[in-house]
Scaffold this motif. Structure first.
Motif, PDB file in Angstrom:
ATOM      1  N   PRO A  11       0.835  -1.206   0.000  1.00 22.57           N
ATOM      2  CA  PRO A  11       0.000   0.000   0.000  1.00 22.57           C
ATOM      3  C   PRO A  11       0.867   1.252   0.000  1.00 22.57           C
ATOM      4  CG  PRO A  11       0.055  -0.995   2.175  1.00 22.57           C
ATOM      5  CD  PRO A  11       0.797  -1.926   1.262  1.00 22.57           C
ATOM      6  N   PRO A  12       0.379   2.324  -0.607  1.00 22.39           N
ATOM      7  CA  PRO A  12       1.130   3.581  -0.567  1.00 22.39           C
ATOM      8  C   PRO A  12       1.185   4.103   0.865  1.00 22.39           C
ATOM      9  CG  PRO A  12      -1.035   3.932  -1.491  1.00 22.39           C
ATOM     10  CD  PRO A  12      -0.884   2.446  -1.295  1.00 22.39           C
ATOM     11  N   ALA A  13       2.146   4.945   1.129  1.00 26.53           N
ATOM     12  CA  ALA A  13       2.266   5.527   2.466  1.00 26.53           C
ATOM     13  C   ALA A  13       1.030   6.358   2.780  1.00 26.53           C
ATOM     14  CB  ALA A  13       3.517   6.398   2.535  1.00 26.53           C
ATOM     15  N   ALA A  14       0.591   6.293   4.014  1.00 21.21           N
ATOM     16  CA  ALA A  14      -0.579   7.057   4.440  1.00 21.21           C
ATOM     17  C   ALA A  14      -0.258   8.544   4.438  1.00 21.21           C
ATOM     18  CB  ALA A  14      -1.003   6.621   5.842  1.00 21.21           C
ATOM     19  N   ARG A  15      -1.242   9.342   4.076  1.00 20.07           N
ATOM     20  CA  ARG A  15      -1.079  10.794   4.076  1.00 20.07           C
ATOM     21  C   ARG A  15      -1.327  11.333   5.474  1.00 20.07           C
ATOM     22  NH1 ARG A  15      -5.112  13.028   0.482  1.00 20.07           N
ATOM     23  NH2 ARG A  15      -4.015  14.981   0.780  1.00 20.07           N
ATOM     24  N   PRO A  16      -0.765  12.493   5.773  1.00 19.21           N
ATOM     25  CA  PRO A  16      -1.012  13.105   7.090  1.00 19.21           C
ATOM     26  C   PRO A  16      -2.504  13.359   7.298  1.00 19.21           C
ATOM     27  CG  PRO A  16       0.732  14.270   5.914  1.00 19.21           C
ATOM     28  CD  PRO A  16       0.140  13.280   4.958  1.00 19.21           C
ATOM     29  N   LEU A  17      -2.932  13.245   8.531  1.00 19.59           N
ATOM     30  CA  LEU A  17      -4.340  13.422   8.866  1.00 19.59           C
ATOM     31  C   LEU A  17      -4.868  14.783   8.411  1.00 19.59           C
ATOM     32  CD1 LEU A  17      -6.898  12.402  10.203  1.00 19.59           C
ATOM     33  CD2 LEU A  17      -6.028  13.252  12.377  1.00 19.59           C
ATOM     34  N   GLU A  18      -4.060  15.817   8.524  1.00 22.34           N
ATOM     35  CA  GLU A  18      -4.510  17.159   8.122  1.00 22.34           C
ATOM     36  C   GLU A  18      -4.840  17.200   6.627  1.00 22.34           C
ATOM     37  OE1 GLU A  18      -1.529  16.652   9.726  1.00 22.34           O
ATOM     38  OE2 GLU A  18      -2.300  17.122  11.721  1.00 22.34           O
ATOM     39  N   ALA A  19      -4.052  16.519   5.807  1.00 28.73           N
ATOM     40  CA  ALA A  19      -4.299  16.499   4.363  1.00 28.73           C
ATOM     41  C   ALA A  19      -5.577  15.723   4.053  1.00 28.73           C
ATOM     42  CB  ALA A  19      -3.110  15.884   3.628  1.00 28.73           C
ATOM     43  N   VAL A  20      -5.779  14.614   4.743  1.00 29.23           N
ATOM     44  CA  VAL A  20      -6.992  13.828   4.543  1.00 29.23           C
ATOM     45  C   VAL A  20      -8.211  14.633   4.981  1.00 29.23           C
ATOM     46  CG1 VAL A  20      -8.226  11.738   5.233  1.00 29.23           C
ATOM     47  CG2 VAL A  20      -5.763  11.645   4.779  1.00 29.23           C
ATOM     48  N   ARG A  21      -8.094  15.283   6.129  1.00 24.42           N
ATOM     49  CA  ARG A  21      -9.202  16.098   6.634  1.00 24.42           C
ATOM     50  C   ARG A  21      -9.561  17.205   5.642  1.00 24.42           C
ATOM     51  NH1 ARG A  21      -7.653  17.401  11.954  1.00 24.42           N
ATOM     52  NH2 ARG A  21      -8.692  15.506  12.596  1.00 24.42           N
ATOM     53  N   ALA A  22      -8.559  17.833   5.038  1.00 21.35           N
ATOM     54  CA  ALA A  22      -8.802  18.893   4.055  1.00 21.35           C
ATOM     55  C   ALA A  22      -9.534  18.336   2.832  1.00 21.35           C
ATOM     56  CB  ALA A  22      -7.483  19.540   3.646  1.00 21.35           C
ATOM     57  N   ASP A  23      -9.161  17.142   2.384  1.00 24.63           N
ATOM     58  CA  ASP A  23      -9.843  16.526   1.247  1.00 24.63           C
ATOM     59  C   ASP A  23     -11.291  16.183   1.579  1.00 24.63           C
ATOM     60  OD1 ASP A  23      -7.515  16.734  -0.214  1.00 24.63           O
ATOM     61  OD2 ASP A  23      -6.985  14.613  -0.041  1.00 24.63           O
ATOM     62  N   VAL A  24     -11.524  15.700   2.792  1.00 24.88           N
ATOM     63  CA  VAL A  24     -12.890  15.378   3.216  1.00 24.88           C
ATOM     64  C   VAL A  24     -13.728  16.656   3.284  1.00 24.88           C
ATOM     65  CG1 VAL A  24     -14.294  14.539   5.151  1.00 24.88           C
ATOM     66  CG2 VAL A  24     -12.272  13.255   4.417  1.00 24.88           C
ATOM     67  N   GLU A  25     -13.165  17.706   3.865  1.00 32.11           N
ATOM     68  CA  GLU A  25     -13.891  18.984   3.951  1.00 32.11           C
ATOM     69  C   GLU A  25     -14.222  19.519   2.552  1.00 32.11           C
ATOM     70  OE1 GLU A  25     -15.165  20.691   6.501  1.00 32.11           O
ATOM     71  OE2 GLU A  25     -14.572  19.067   7.832  1.00 32.11           O
ATOM     72  N   ALA A  26     -13.277  19.417   1.624  1.00 31.76           N
ATOM     73  CA  ALA A  26     -13.516  19.887   0.251  1.00 31.76           C
ATOM     74  C   ALA A  26     -14.642  19.090  -0.403  1.00 31.76           C
ATOM     75  CB  ALA A  26     -12.240  19.785  -0.573  1.00 31.76           C
ATOM     76  N   ALA A  27     -14.645  17.783  -0.182  1.00 35.99           N
ATOM     77  CA  ALA A  27     -15.705  16.950  -0.759  1.00 35.99           C
ATOM     78  C   ALA A  27     -17.061  17.315  -0.162  1.00 35.99           C
ATOM     79  CB  ALA A  27     -15.396  15.476  -0.523  1.00 35.99           C
ATOM     80  N   LEU A  28     -17.114  17.511   1.143  1.00 34.64           N
ATOM     81  CA  LEU A  28     -18.380  17.863   1.786  1.00 34.64           C
ATOM     82  C   LEU A  28     -18.850  19.256   1.395  1.00 34.64           C
ATOM     83  CD1 LEU A  28     -17.827  16.334   5.327  1.00 34.64           C
ATOM     84  CD2 LEU A  28     -19.134  15.387   3.409  1.00 34.64           C
ATOM     85  N   THR A  29     -17.911  20.165   1.198  1.00 32.51           N
ATOM     86  CA  THR A  29     -18.263  21.515   0.763  1.00 32.51           C
ATOM     87  C   THR A  29     -18.916  21.485  -0.620  1.00 32.51           C
ATOM     88  OG1 THR A  29     -16.509  22.481   2.087  1.00 32.51           O
ATOM     89  CG2 THR A  29     -17.340  23.824   0.283  1.00 32.51           C
ATOM     90  N   ALA A  30     -18.496  20.545  -1.447  1.00 32.02           N
ATOM     91  CA  ALA A  30     -19.091  20.416  -2.782  1.00 32.02           C
ATOM     92  C   ALA A  30     -20.582  20.104  -2.701  1.00 32.02           C
ATOM     93  CB  ALA A  30     -18.359  19.339  -3.578  1.00 32.02           C
ATOM     94  N   LEU A  31     -21.012  19.524  -1.597  1.00 31.91           N
ATOM     95  CA  LEU A  31     -22.442  19.237  -1.437  1.00 31.91           C
ATOM     96  C   LEU A  31     -23.272  20.515  -1.311  1.00 31.91           C
ATOM     97  CD1 LEU A  31     -22.437  16.197   1.010  1.00 31.91           C
ATOM     98  CD2 LEU A  31     -22.951  16.194  -1.436  1.00 31.91           C
ATOM     99  N   ASP A  32     -22.661  21.603  -0.835  1.00 31.82           N
ATOM    100  CA  ASP A  32     -23.400  22.866  -0.687  1.00 31.82           C
ATOM    101  C   ASP A  32     -23.971  23.339  -2.015  1.00 31.82           C
ATOM    102  OD1 ASP A  32     -22.835  22.885   2.010  1.00 31.82           O
ATOM    103  OD2 ASP A  32     -21.082  24.192   1.793  1.00 31.82           O
ATOM    104  N   ALA A  33     -23.254  23.083  -3.096  1.00 28.89           N
ATOM    105  CA  ALA A  33     -23.693  23.548  -4.414  1.00 28.89           C
ATOM    106  C   ALA A  33     -24.817  22.701  -4.991  1.00 28.89           C
ATOM    107  CB  ALA A  33     -22.507  23.561  -5.376  1.00 28.89           C
ATOM    108  N   VAL A  34     -25.043  21.524  -4.442  1.00 28.71           N
ATOM    109  CA  VAL A  34     -26.065  20.622  -4.986  1.00 28.71           C
ATOM    110  C   VAL A  34     -27.452  21.253  -4.908  1.00 28.71           C
ATOM    111  CG1 VAL A  34     -27.203  18.387  -4.676  1.00 28.71           C
ATOM    112  CG2 VAL A  34     -24.721  18.549  -4.566  1.00 28.71           C
TER     113      VAL A  34
END
Length: 61
Positions: A11-34
Motif C-alpha cells: 500500500p502507498p504511504a498514508a497521508r497526514p491526517l490534516e491532508a486527509v481532513r482537508a480533502d474530506v472537507e472539500a468533498a463535503l463543501t461540494a455538497l453545498d452547491a447541490v
C-alpha cells in the motif's frame, strides 16, 4: 535489504491526517452547491462526492 518486486501490492504511504481532513472537507463543501443545481444533476454530484470521500479515506489509512 531486498529489492522491490515489480507488481508488489504494497500500500502507498498514508497521508497526514490534516491532508486527509482537508480533502474530506472539500468533498463535503461540494455538497453545498447541490441545492442550487437541477435535481437531474444530483446523482452525479453525489457520486463525485462519494468517490472523493472514498479516495481521501483510503489515502489516510
Amino acid at each position: 535489504m531486498t529489492a522491490p518486486v515489480p507488481g508488489d501490492p504494497r500500500p502507498p504511504a498514508a497521508r497526514p491526517l490534516e491532508a486527509v481532513r482537508a480533502d474530506v472537507e472539500a468533498a463535503l463543501t461540494a455538497l453545498d452547491a447541490v441545492a442550487d443545481r437541477p435535481a437531474a444533476e444530483h446523482v452525479a454530484a453525489f457520486e463525485r462526492v462519494h468517490t472523493a470521500l472514498g479516495a481521501a479515506l483510503t489515502a489516510g489509512s
